[in-house]
Each structure stands twice: as structure tokens, then as C-alpha cells.
Design a protein around this motif. Structure first.
Motif, short mmCIF file in Angstrom:
data_model
loop_
_atom_site.label_atom_id
_atom_site.label_comp_id
_atom_site.label_asym_id
_atom_site.label_seq_id
_atom_site.Cartn_x
_atom_site.Cartn_y
_atom_site.Cartn_z
N THR A 108 0.85 -1.19 0.00
CA THR A 108 0.00 0.00 0.00
C THR A 108 0.89 1.24 0.00
O THR A 108 1.82 1.33 0.79
CB THR A 108 -0.92 0.02 1.24
OG1 THR A 108 -1.69 -1.19 1.25
CG2 THR A 108 -1.85 1.21 1.21
N ILE A 120 -2.57 0.77 -4.31
CA ILE A 120 -1.84 -0.45 -4.00
C ILE A 120 -1.08 -0.92 -5.22
O ILE A 120 -1.46 -0.66 -6.36
CB ILE A 120 -2.77 -1.57 -3.49
CG1 ILE A 120 -3.83 -1.92 -4.55
CG2 ILE A 120 -3.41 -1.21 -2.17
CD1 ILE A 120 -4.64 -3.17 -4.23
N THR A 139 -5.76 2.20 -7.79
CA THR A 139 -6.13 3.24 -6.85
C THR A 139 -7.63 3.15 -6.63
O THR A 139 -8.41 3.27 -7.57
CB THR A 139 -5.76 4.64 -7.40
OG1 THR A 139 -4.36 4.68 -7.64
CG2 THR A 139 -6.14 5.73 -6.41
#
Length: 156
Positions: free
Chosen positions: A75, A82, A98
Motif C-alpha cells: 500500500t 496499492i 487506486t
């Protein structure tokens, strides 16, 4: 024998023929327009090996399916972006997404990501996670048991 003419000076038989031709041209035009619109919206499905061997042009909408590799889920600082890797046992593709991930999206699970290639990274607009941990994309379904076990072992 004189055929009666319609008020416009065209015989009724010819008038019907003209209307039929106009209707046919309109129908063909509508069909071509629909086909063009659908071709721009179609997204092709790739597994990582296919994507690596025969990549689509940059920016083209596609779907990428495979297994989220163990240890690859990271993350970013913004909290909603991510990075992870999708693999199929033969190749791996880095993915960036996203947004809010599905509840069932975890490492080692099957995923279908919709998006496009940007450089060497697949940028996903949408993630689809399967509810069953035994999910395997259809294109990977013809693997031998040993190949499937190798992919599963690779994701653990």
C-alpha cells in the motif's frame, strides 16, 4: 396497359422499392454504427503469460486475470493506491490500483483487473475478486494438476 402513378409521379411498385432500399441502407448504417461503438468498448482478457508474450498497444482497455502473488501487495503512502503482482505460473505482471479494494481481495487469491498497460505496469481501473479461494481463470483451467499446484505453491 397503363399503370396508375402515385401523386409524386412514381409508380406504386417503384415507390415501395425506393422505400425498401432506404430502409435497408438505414438498417445497415445502424448496424455498422453499433459494431463500431462496441469494438471501442470491448476489452480483451489476458493472463500474464499472454500479456508478456503478446502485449496490447499502450492504453488499450483489457482485462488481466491471474493469482495475486504472496508478498507482493504493498500500500502506498496515500492509503488508497496499492501495488501487487499478478501471476499465472509462467509470467508475472506488476499492477497498480487506486481505489477501494473488494473485501475478498487478498494475496494468493484469484483476481481479474480491468485497465490498461502503461509501460511495464498494468494500471487497473477496477478489481474483481472471486469469492472462492480455488478460483482459476478459464484460460488457466487446462493446466495439469502439477502446474496448478506449482502456481498455488508459488502464491503461498
Amino acid at each position: 396497359m397503363n399503370a396508375t402513378k402515385a401523386p409524386g409521379g412514381i409508380k406504386p411498385k417503384h415507390q415501395r422499392l425506393v422505400l425498401l432500399v432506404i430502409a435497408l441502407v438505414a438498417l445497415i448504417g445502424a448496424g455498422l454504427l453499433a459494431a463500431y461503438a462496441l469494438s471501442n468498448q470491448a476489452s480483451y482478457f489476458y493472463v500474464p503469460n499472454d500479456l508478456v508474450k503478446n502485449p496490447p498497444e499502450q492504453g488499450r482497455a483489457i482485462r488481466l486475470g491471474g493469482m495475486v502473488q504472496k508478498g507482493s501487495l504493498k500500500t502506498r503512502a496515500d492509503g488508497i493506491t496499492i501495488d501487487f503482482v499478478v501471476g499465472d505460473g509462467k509470467a508475472r505482471v506488476p499492477v497498480r490500483y487506486t481505489g477501494i479494494t473488494p473485501d475478498l481481495f487478498v494475496e494468493g487469491s484469484g483476481v481479474v483487473a480491468e485497465g490498461r498497460m502503461e509501460g511495464q505496469t498494468f494500471v487497473a481501473d477496477n478489481l474483481l475478486a472471486k469469492h472462492d479461494e480455488n478460483y482459476v481463470p478459464r484460460q488457466m483451467g487446462d493446466m495439469t494438476k502439477a502446474q496448478a499446484e506449482a502456481v498455488v505453491a508459488e502464491t503461498k
